[in-house]
Design an enzyme around this catalytic site. Structure first.
Site, mmCIF file in Angstrom:
data_model
loop_
_atom_site.group_PDB
_atom_site.id
_atom_site.type_symbol
_atom_site.label_atom_id
_atom_site.label_comp_id
_atom_site.label_asym_id
_atom_site.label_seq_id
_atom_site.Cartn_x
_atom_site.Cartn_y
_atom_site.Cartn_z
ATOM 1 N N GLN A 278 0.813 -1.207 0.000
ATOM 2 C CA GLN A 278 0.000 0.000 0.000
ATOM 3 C C GLN A 278 0.857 1.272 0.000
ATOM 4 O OE1 GLN A 278 -2.968 -1.656 3.288
ATOM 5 N NE2 GLN A 278 -3.707 0.251 2.407
ATOM 6 N N HIS A 279 0.194 2.385 -0.346
ATOM 7 C CA HIS A 279 0.680 3.757 -0.140
ATOM 8 C C HIS A 279 1.760 4.233 -1.108
ATOM 9 C CE1 HIS A 279 -1.491 3.664 3.619
ATOM 10 N NE2 HIS A 279 -0.662 2.813 4.188
ATOM 11 N N ASP B 57 -2.221 -4.989 -0.135
ATOM 12 C CA ASP B 57 -1.802 -6.278 0.418
ATOM 13 C C ASP B 57 -2.622 -6.695 1.638
ATOM 14 O OD1 ASP B 57 -0.692 -4.271 1.985
ATOM 15 O OD2 ASP B 57 1.371 -4.996 1.835
#
Length: 510
Positions: A71-72, A276
């Site tokens: 992520q991110h 994820d």
């Protein structure tokens, strides 16, 4: 036999699993490493994906595929679709000051929690974009589109699928307006609201000074290979608040093409993919009432919820999940790597580290390790360092250090469990770190409750494969694997000493 593929493009590696779409049986798999570091050119992800696919025997016989990713991460593209600069990953903390400034500018943590369900920290994409605008204005001016790691891989995959596999490495990227994402991963950007299901472009412009093209947010069972396809009969139901799980139970999808109820036979479908943690929830079969504790590069504690969350303290990120529900989540930067560090210090392998830990008494004789080895995200202390307290002649042994390292790592996750404010029906322990017998046996003493440890598996990749199977058939239901139950008496003193030691950690010098 119909096959589906699931991809886990994590911080450390790319894993590909190929499974029977009906039963979930593992047919074959592959894996390839990613470079180390907190920034990386996305081309390395693509190269690792191709190596993992090749090791997994290719995708020629696969009917659908889904990509889950870390992520991110900030992936910036120019108007030709080329990467502007190396992607900044979730664990890159250089954007900590930018995050703090953004929080203050909007009026504080409560304003952010109400706007997007989460309070930005260094991990969030919006903080990284502010950092880019301030520190690399030339690169910032080149940015035409911003996406996440799983978005970028799905986009590249969509552009390559019609070509022979040996041409995939050099396949040109599709048009930028073909970029897609999903609710789960979008909810970690800091500029998409799980509660409203819409981008907050005002927040993005305030952070970055512009609004680049953003990926289209697909429904849970849409087809990313045909981003302009009309929505199917499930779209209206999703809009009315039905979860994808409800729709799938009725055999309904949101993809006008890309399901067994329609579409061009023979084409490999591409599911929306997700972050994820969202994929792990699918892979482990998490349901409302469960809390999942995942011990990987990062540590995460999350629950499946029917309602969005907004925590003004910033401890709980109010994410969406991959089914139409929500996924309140607490993340720590330091998890399995704490054990790696302890193994280096003691000069042993991880298996031996676990054996040593079980030789020491619960509480490690008073030795406490605060494991902020890479700074920390929860609590938000990005420049913190780790510390060891209670070191005496008696506790100066490899066994005591091994036990203290595992207990310290678990204490950080136990704080996350408390922050969720839930009384879970089940606590599921997953991730690479959860494969350690010592972690499984020590966890109940720290958490103060029994834990269930499903058989070791690639739960992120498995969850992605399950999402791919959804795209083909809304009635898919893979059998849950039997989990081992671990019980032990709680040892409250472990967390009491950890709480007492935590305020004394030091910041790294700037």
């Amino acid at each position: 036999m119909t096959l589906v593929a699931g991809v886990d493009s994590s911080t450390q590696s790319c894993k590909v699993v190929v499974r029977d779409a009906v039963t979930g049986r593992l047919v074959r798999q592959g894996r390839a490493a990613h470079p180390e570091g907190t920034e990386v050119h996305p081309a390395h992800w693509w190269a690792a994906f191709l190596r993992a696919v090749e090791e997994a025997g290719g995708l020629d016989d696969v009917a659908a595929i889904s990509v889950a990713g870390q992520q991110h991460g900030m992936v910036c593209l120019d108007e030709t679709g080329q990467v502007v600069r190396d992607a900044l990953l979730w664990n890159d903390t250089r954007s900590a000051e930018a995050a703090a400034a953004l929080v203050a500018e909007l009026g504080g943590p409560t304003a952010w929690a109400e706007a997007v369900g989460s309070v930005p920290v260094a991990s969030f994409t919006i903080a990284k974009l502010r950092w880019l605008a301030e520190h690399e204005p030339g690169n910032a001016r080149r940015v035409a589109a911003v996406c996440l790691p799983h978005d970028w891989l799905t986009w590249r995959l969509a552009g390559a699928l019609g070509l022979p596999f040996d041409a995939w490495a050099d396949a040109p990227p599709p048009p930028l307006d073909h970029l897609t994402t999903d609710r789960g991963d979008a909810s970690g950007t800091g500029y998409w609201s799980p509660a409203t299901g819409a981008y907050r472009t005002d927040l993005l412009k305030a952070a970055f000074g512009a609004v680049p093209l953003l990926p289209r947010v697909l429904g849970p069972v849409a087809d990313a290979a045909t981003p302009d396809a009309p929505a199917g009969p499930g779209a209206d139901a999703l809009a009315r608040g039905a979860s994808a799980a409800d729709l799938l139970a009725r055999g309904t999808t949101t993809a006008g093409e890309g399901s067994r109820h329609g579409g061009d036979v023979g084409r490999t479908r591409i599911a929306p993919g997700t972050g994820d943690n969202m994929a792990a929830a699918l892979g482990v079969g998490a349901r409302p009432g469960d809390v999942v504790v995942s011990i990987g590069t990062s540590g995460t504690v999350f629950a499946v919820s029917d309602a969005p969350s907004a925590d003004p303290s910033g401890q709980v990120a109010g994410f969406a999940d991959a089914t139409g529900r929500f996924l309140p989540l607490v993340c720590t930067l330091n998890a399995a790597r704490v054990m790696d560090a302890a193994a280096r210090l003691t000069g042993v392998g991880l298996d031996r580290l676990g054996e040593l830990a079980l030789q020491a008494p619960a509480g490690a004789g008073g030795l406490t390790l605060v494991p902020y080895l890479e700074g920390e995200r929860t609590p938000n202390q990005p420049t913190a360092t780790g510390a060891v307290h209670g070191l005496t002649l008696a506790t100066s042994t490899p066994a005591h250090l091994a036990r203290a390292a595992i207990e310290g790592m678990l204490c950080g996750l136990a704080d996350g469990l408390d922050a969720l404010g839930l009384s879970p029906e089940r606590v599921l322990l997953i991730g690479g770190g959860a494969r350690s017998e010592a972690v499984r046996r020590i966890a109940p003493t720290v958490f103060g409750r029994p834990v269930l440890a499903p058989p070791p598996g690639e739960y992120v990749a498995d969850g992605a494969a399950y999402q791919a199977a959804w795209l083909l058939d809304g009635d898919v239901a893979w059998s849950a694997q039997e989990a081992a139950l671990y019980e032990a008496d709680a040892v409250p003193d472990i967390r009491h000493r950890y709480a007492a030691a935590r305020p004394h950690i030091l910041d790294r010098p700037h």
